[in-house]
Design a protein around this motif. Sequence first.
Motif, PDB file in Angstrom:
ATOM      1  N   GLY A  59       0.830  -1.334   0.201  1.00  0.00           N
ATOM      2  CA  GLY A  59       0.147  -0.031   0.144  1.00  0.00           C
ATOM      3  C   GLY A  59       0.747   1.490   0.196  1.00  0.00           C
ATOM      4  N   GLU A  64      -3.300   2.985   2.543  1.00  0.00           N
ATOM      5  CA  GLU A  64      -2.963   1.627   2.226  1.00  0.00           C
ATOM      6  C   GLU A  64      -3.907   0.987   1.373  1.00  0.00           C
ATOM      7  OE1 GLU A  64      -0.630  -0.511   3.813  1.00  0.00           O
ATOM      8  OE2 GLU A  64       0.373   1.174   4.425  1.00  0.00           O
ATOM      9  N   LYS A  97       8.027  -2.745   3.473  1.00  0.00           N
ATOM     10  CA  LYS A  97       6.458  -3.065   3.170  1.00  0.00           C
ATOM     11  C   LYS A  97       6.506  -4.620   2.636  1.00  0.00           C
ATOM     12  CE  LYS A  97       3.055  -1.393   3.237  1.00  0.00           C
ATOM     13  NZ  LYS A  97       1.798  -1.893   4.318  1.00  0.00           N
ATOM     14  N   GLU A 101       4.612  -7.763   3.948  1.00  0.00           N
ATOM     15  CA  GLU A 101       3.423  -7.932   3.437  1.00  0.00           C
ATOM     16  C   GLU A 101       3.801  -9.581   2.924  1.00  0.00           C
ATOM     17  OE1 GLU A 101       0.676  -6.899   3.803  1.00  0.00           O
ATOM     18  OE2 GLU A 101       1.349  -4.941   4.063  1.00  0.00           O
TER      19      GLU A 101
END
Length: 209
Positions: A59, A64, A97, A101
Motif C-alpha cells: 500500500g 493503504e 513493506k 506483506e
Amino acid sequence: MKFLNRDDAGQKLLEKLQFLKDEKNVIILGLPRGGVVVAKKIAENLKLPLDIIITRKIGFPQNEELAIGAVDDEGNYIINEFITKIYSLSENYIQAKIRREALEAKRRLKEYRKNKKTLNLKNKIAVLIDDGIATGFTMKAAINSCLKKNAAKIIIASPVIAKQNLDLLAPLVDKVIYVIAPEEMHSISQYYKEFEQTTDEKVEKILNW
C-alpha cells in the motif's frame, strides 16, 4: 450492473466458465480472502479441486488501500515504479513493506493450508479467481507465482475487472474471463450490493482442510 453478493457474482461468472468441463488437469485457485468465496461456487459446480494463491497488496504510505505493488508468500514482488518515483517513496519504505506483506502472506498460507502438501501446478491449467480486479497488482503477482510453479496454462476470472487492467492482463495469460469490465472503476465494492469483509475463519471453513 451490481452483484447481490459474492455468491451471486460467482454464479454469474460460472456461466462463463462452462468450457472448463472439457479441459483436463484444471485447478481453481481463489485469491483470499474474497476471491475464495467466488472460487468456491466455481469449483463446486464444475467439480474441480479448489486451492489458493496468496498475494498481498503493497500500500501507499498515506492510503493503504491504494496499491503500489504486490508480493507473494515467497517474497516475489512487483512495484509500480512510476508511482514510487512521482511520490519519491524511499527504497527503505518499499523494502520494509515487501518484507512485512510477504511474511503476512506466508502466515496466512500456513494458516489456511494447514498440513496440506505444497501446491503443485506443473502441467495443470491454473484458474485464478478474485472477487474483483481494480489495480491488478495482486493478480499480476498471482500470475507470476503460477508461472514460477510451471503451470501449463493460466486463466484469470473475475466478476468485475477494470477495462484498463483487462487490456494489461490479457497478454500475460491464456484467457481472461469476466462478467463486466467498466471503463472507470474506483473500487470493487461499488459493483456489489453486499460486500462484507471475508474473515479468515470463513476462508478456512470453505477450504475445509
